[in-house]
Design a protein around this motif. Structure first.
Motif, mmCIF file in Angstrom:
data_model
loop_
_atom_site.group_PDB
_atom_site.id
_atom_site.type_symbol
_atom_site.label_atom_id
_atom_site.label_comp_id
_atom_site.label_asym_id
_atom_site.label_seq_id
_atom_site.Cartn_x
_atom_site.Cartn_y
_atom_site.Cartn_z
ATOM 1 N N LYS A 81 -53.699 -65.534 -62.850
ATOM 2 C CA LYS A 81 -53.639 -66.915 -63.328
ATOM 3 C C LYS A 81 -52.191 -67.421 -63.336
ATOM 4 C CE LYS A 81 -57.985 -67.051 -64.068
ATOM 5 N NZ LYS A 81 -58.707 -67.322 -62.858
ATOM 6 N N PRO A 82 -52.016 -68.672 -62.921
ATOM 7 C CA PRO A 82 -50.673 -69.253 -62.950
ATOM 8 C C PRO A 82 -50.266 -69.630 -64.370
ATOM 9 C CG PRO A 82 -52.256 -70.871 -62.211
ATOM 10 C CD PRO A 82 -53.007 -69.571 -62.366
ATOM 11 N N ARG A 83 -48.985 -69.743 -64.557
ATOM 12 C CA ARG A 83 -48.429 -70.219 -65.829
ATOM 13 C C ARG A 83 -47.670 -71.509 -65.533
ATOM 14 N NH1 ARG A 83 -48.944 -64.994 -65.689
ATOM 15 N NH2 ARG A 83 -49.423 -63.782 -67.548
ATOM 16 N N HIS A 84 -48.006 -72.553 -66.266
ATOM 17 C CA HIS A 84 -47.409 -73.859 -66.028
ATOM 18 C C HIS A 84 -46.255 -74.072 -67.014
ATOM 19 C CE1 HIS A 84 -50.725 -74.843 -63.351
ATOM 20 N NE2 HIS A 84 -51.523 -74.298 -64.265
ATOM 21 N N LEU A 85 -45.045 -74.094 -66.478
ATOM 22 C CA LEU A 85 -43.878 -74.351 -67.319
ATOM 23 C C LEU A 85 -43.711 -75.836 -67.568
ATOM 24 C CD1 LEU A 85 -41.292 -71.860 -65.794
ATOM 25 C CD2 LEU A 85 -42.842 -71.520 -67.725
ATOM 26 N N SER A 86 -44.128 -76.629 -66.608
ATOM 27 C CA SER A 86 -44.111 -78.082 -66.715
ATOM 28 C C SER A 86 -45.139 -78.599 -65.710
ATOM 29 C CB SER A 86 -42.714 -78.629 -66.402
ATOM 30 O OG SER A 86 -42.406 -78.471 -65.031
ATOM 31 N N PRO A 87 -45.390 -79.895 -65.676
ATOM 32 C CA PRO A 87 -46.384 -80.397 -64.719
ATOM 33 C C PRO A 87 -46.058 -80.071 -63.255
ATOM 34 C CG PRO A 87 -45.927 -82.055 -66.365
ATOM 35 C CD PRO A 87 -44.934 -80.939 -66.593
ATOM 36 N N ARG A 88 -44.791 -79.875 -62.948
ATOM 37 C CA ARG A 88 -44.397 -79.618 -61.556
ATOM 38 C C ARG A 88 -43.794 -78.236 -61.346
ATOM 39 N NH1 ARG A 88 -42.664 -84.580 -58.206
ATOM 40 N NH2 ARG A 88 -41.907 -82.811 -57.048
ATOM 41 N N CYS A 89 -43.904 -77.358 -62.312
ATOM 42 C CA CYS A 89 -43.333 -76.017 -62.187
ATOM 43 C C CYS A 89 -44.358 -74.974 -62.617
ATOM 44 C CB CYS A 89 -42.070 -75.892 -63.029
ATOM 45 S SG CYS A 89 -41.252 -74.295 -62.829
ATOM 46 N N THR A 90 -44.868 -74.252 -61.631
ATOM 47 C CA THR A 90 -45.871 -73.227 -61.863
ATOM 48 C C THR A 90 -45.309 -71.890 -61.411
ATOM 49 O OG1 THR A 90 -47.617 -74.831 -61.481
ATOM 50 C CG2 THR A 90 -48.228 -72.511 -61.348
#
Length: 78
Positions: free
Chosen positions: A51-60
């Motif tokens: 699963k990805p981790r989203h640091l911000s809306p544009r940074c995964t």
């Protein structure tokens, strides 16, 4: 008197070993040896994919250890 300037990089502390290494999707696709489109398709369609981790809306980011474990589990014994 020391006339050398200290840069921001010199002031920063090295990362600790408690944090897992993470990579962005482009680096992760290279790690797995596939194209970026294939990587994102796998992330969307495969339920066992890390699963990805989203640091911000544009940074995964993706955890390297999870990606390597998933890759190793995909290998078929001949």
């Amino acid at each position: 008197m020391n006339s050398r300037k200290t840069t921001r990089a010199q002031k920063a502390e090295p990362p600790t070993a408690t944090f897992a290494q993470s990579v962005r999707a482009k680096q992760a696709s290279k790690l797995l040896g596939v194209g970026l489109s294939t990587f994102w398709r796998w992330a969307k369609e495969r339920p066992d994919f890390p699963k990805p981790r989203h640091l911000s809306p544009r940074c995964t980011i993706f955890d390297v250890d999870e990606l390597l474990a998933w890759r190793d589990a995909q290998q078929v014994i001949a």
